[in-house]
Write an enzyme that holds these catalytic residues in place. Structure first.
Site, PDB file in Angstrom:
ATOM      1  N   MET A  30      21.658 -41.912  20.792  1.00  0.00           N
ATOM      2  CA  MET A  30      22.054 -42.915  21.779  1.00  0.00           C
ATOM      3  C   MET A  30      22.657 -42.215  23.003  1.00  0.00           C
ATOM      4  O   MET A  30      23.373 -42.831  23.797  1.00  0.00           O
ATOM      5  CB  MET A  30      23.038 -43.909  21.163  1.00  0.00           C
ATOM      6  CG  MET A  30      22.383 -44.659  19.990  1.00  0.00           C
ATOM      7  SD  MET A  30      23.054 -46.288  19.708  1.00  0.00           S
ATOM      8  CE  MET A  30      24.717 -45.896  19.298  1.00  0.00           C
ATOM      9  N   HIS A  34      26.420 -34.257  22.380  1.00  0.00           N
ATOM     10  CA  HIS A  34      27.464 -33.253  22.128  1.00  0.00           C
ATOM     11  C   HIS A  34      26.892 -32.195  21.177  1.00  0.00           C
ATOM     12  O   HIS A  34      25.700 -32.269  20.798  1.00  0.00           O
ATOM     13  CB  HIS A  34      28.730 -33.912  21.568  1.00  0.00           C
ATOM     14  CG  HIS A  34      28.478 -34.820  20.402  1.00  0.00           C
ATOM     15  ND1 HIS A  34      28.001 -34.363  19.206  1.00  0.00           N
ATOM     16  CD2 HIS A  34      28.611 -36.166  20.265  1.00  0.00           C
ATOM     17  CE1 HIS A  34      27.868 -35.370  18.368  1.00  0.00           C
ATOM     18  NE2 HIS A  34      28.216 -36.490  18.984  1.00  0.00           N
ATOM     19  N   GLY A  36      27.068 -31.736  18.155  1.00  0.00           N
ATOM     20  CA  GLY A  36      26.476 -32.264  16.923  1.00  0.00           C
ATOM     21  C   GLY A  36      24.998 -32.583  17.133  1.00  0.00           C
ATOM     22  O   GLY A  36      24.137 -32.188  16.337  1.00  0.00           O
ATOM     23  N   HIS A  37      24.690 -33.283  18.242  1.00  0.00           N
ATOM     24  CA  HIS A  37      23.279 -33.593  18.529  1.00  0.00           C
ATOM     25  C   HIS A  37      22.477 -32.306  18.718  1.00  0.00           C
ATOM     26  O   HIS A  37      21.337 -32.195  18.273  1.00  0.00           O
ATOM     27  CB  HIS A  37      23.168 -34.406  19.830  1.00  0.00           C
ATOM     28  CG  HIS A  37      23.817 -35.752  19.775  1.00  0.00           C
ATOM     29  ND1 HIS A  37      24.947 -36.068  20.500  1.00  0.00           N
ATOM     30  CD2 HIS A  37      23.486 -36.869  19.089  1.00  0.00           C
ATOM     31  CE1 HIS A  37      25.279 -37.322  20.271  1.00  0.00           C
ATOM     32  NE2 HIS A  37      24.420 -37.835  19.418  1.00  0.00           N
ATOM     33  N   GLY A 147      22.190 -37.035  11.617  1.00  0.00           N
ATOM     34  CA  GLY A 147      23.445 -36.374  11.259  1.00  0.00           C
ATOM     35  C   GLY A 147      24.063 -36.968   9.998  1.00  0.00           C
ATOM     36  O   GLY A 147      23.981 -38.172   9.761  1.00  0.00           O
ATOM     37  N   ASP A 150      26.994 -39.920   9.997  1.00  0.00           N
ATOM     38  CA  ASP A 150      26.664 -41.322   9.715  1.00  0.00           C
ATOM     39  C   ASP A 150      25.999 -41.371   8.344  1.00  0.00           C
ATOM     40  O   ASP A 150      24.785 -41.571   8.224  1.00  0.00           O
ATOM     41  CB  ASP A 150      25.726 -41.862  10.800  1.00  0.00           C
ATOM     42  CG  ASP A 150      26.398 -41.854  12.167  1.00  0.00           C
ATOM     43  OD1 ASP A 150      27.423 -42.517  12.326  1.00  0.00           O
ATOM     44  OD2 ASP A 150      25.900 -41.153  13.065  1.00  0.00           O
ATOM     45  N   GLN A 153      24.165 -44.622   7.278  1.00  0.00           N
ATOM     46  CA  GLN A 153      22.949 -44.755   8.103  1.00  0.00           C
ATOM     47  C   GLN A 153      21.854 -43.815   7.591  1.00  0.00           C
ATOM     48  O   GLN A 153      20.686 -44.209   7.465  1.00  0.00           O
ATOM     49  CB  GLN A 153      23.278 -44.426   9.566  1.00  0.00           C
ATOM     50  CG  GLN A 153      22.043 -44.208  10.423  1.00  0.00           C
ATOM     51  CD  GLN A 153      22.358 -44.004  11.892  1.00  0.00           C
ATOM     52  OE1 GLN A 153      22.672 -44.957  12.580  1.00  0.00           O
ATOM     53  NE2 GLN A 153      22.272 -42.777  12.377  1.00  0.00           N
ATOM     54  N   SER A 185      31.805 -36.988  18.050  1.00  0.00           N
ATOM     55  CA  SER A 185      31.245 -38.320  18.227  1.00  0.00           C
ATOM     56  C   SER A 185      31.321 -38.661  19.704  1.00  0.00           C
ATOM     57  O   SER A 185      32.292 -38.301  20.383  1.00  0.00           O
ATOM     58  CB  SER A 185      32.082 -39.337  17.436  1.00  0.00           C
ATOM     59  OG  SER A 185      31.787 -40.650  17.874  1.00  0.00           O
ATOM     60  N   SER A 186      30.306 -39.362  20.193  1.00  0.00           N
ATOM     61  CA  SER A 186      30.346 -39.792  21.592  1.00  0.00           C
ATOM     62  C   SER A 186      31.559 -40.686  21.820  1.00  0.00           C
ATOM     63  O   SER A 186      32.115 -40.744  22.913  1.00  0.00           O
ATOM     64  CB  SER A 186      29.070 -40.552  21.935  1.00  0.00           C
ATOM     65  OG  SER A 186      27.954 -39.810  21.521  1.00  0.00           O
TER      66      SER A 186
END
Ligand code: PAF
Length: 284
Positions: A30, A34, A36-37, A147, A150, A153, A185-186
């Site tokens: 989304m 950061h 993580g992505h 990731g 989540d 998810q 996290s964003s």
């Protein structure tokens, strides 16, 4: 790096790559990227010739209280980071491109979507599975990376992929943390300096539970109490949920006999944060 905005553009791009027998990797996001992505992009690049990263703030996974409009966005930076990370194509669809007027079909997983975030955010996972199914159909990736932060998810997406026979390998990347332990996290951008400090209570709670487990505690209620105690030290933190479930079935466990997953959602000020950690009893 190619920038794609419409489903026909994606189909043409993917078709061209397939003609060259390339393996395609997909990293759905989304945006507001950061580290993580970027770690998910690295995992995708190890497994594919060309990586597509999608940035789409999916309106149908936000509930009325979820502040869709306030979700952080920074497309210019996202583009730069993707280019530097070796993303082959950035997919930036508009909401109208993916949900044109009259859109009325949804994909829903009904087992792992119960409980935890599923109960607190009604319709959330239905929105997630619908968009991920659409992205799988458009991009037709060989591999898609999500990731572990989540965790629910990820479990729901694995199940949907299996149940709907998508020929996509699902790879899960480890949670990437700031130096002090806060899961990236964003949403962390919404925290002021004081809340940022208090947000450490999530990682501290998980660490405290892991230490107590190592010390021999196997009772889930006792481990949950340890975590709750840690959260209560942060005055602006309010527990949304705090649970220990079996890592395979996601059913709550009373006594830890095999690997379990501790999951927590905590409001810090106005920001809802989630985190999780595996709890593996010694000797496994
Ligand atoms: O994890 C996210 O960022 C989103 O839920 C996802 C998987 C990109 C679907 O919108």
């Amino acid at each position: 790096m190619d920038i794609l905005t419409t489903p026909p553009e994606v189909r043409a791009w993917v078709g061209e790559r397939r003609r060259r027998a390339q393996r395609i990797g997909l990293v759905p996001t989304m945006g507001c990227l950061h580290a993580g992505h970027l770690s998910l992009v690295r995992l995708a690049r190890q497994r594919a010739d060309a990586v597509v990263l999608s940035v789409f703030v999916n309106p149908i996974q936000f509930g009325p209280g979820d502040n869709l409009a306030g979700y952080p966005r920074d497309l210019e930076r996202d583009q730069r980071l993707c280019r530097e990370a070796g993303v082959a194509a950035l997919f930036l669809p508009s909401a109208e491109a993916l949900y044109p007027a009259g859109h009325s079909t949804f994909v829903e997983e009904v087992w792992f979507s119960r409980g935890l975030c599923g109960d607190r955010r009604p319709g959330h996972f239905k929105g997630v599975t619908t968009i991920v199914a659409k992205l799988f159909n458009l991009v037709q990736p060989d591999v898609a990376v999500f990731g572990r932060k989540d965790a629910q998810q990820a479990r729901v997406i694995q199940q949907m992929t299996r149940d709907l026979d998508f020929p996509v390998e699902i790879v899960l990347g480890p949670t990437v943390r700031e130096a002090d332990g806060l899961a990236m996290s964003s949403r962390n951008q919404h925290l002021n300096a004081d809340q940022r400090r208090q947000a450490l209570c999530l990682a501290r709670a998980l660490d405290a539970a892991a230490r107590r487990l190592t010390a021999g505690e196997r009772n889930a209620a006792a481990l949950i109490a340890v975590m709750r105690e840690e959260i209560s030290r942060a005055p602006q933190a309010r527990v949304d949920y705090l649970e220990i479930v079996d890592n395979e079935t996601f059913e709550p466990v009373a006594t830890l006999k095999r690997t379990a997953l501790a999951l927590l959602a905590v409001h810090v000020g106005g920001t809802r944060l989630i985190d999780n950690a595996l709890l593996t009893p010694d000797g496994l």
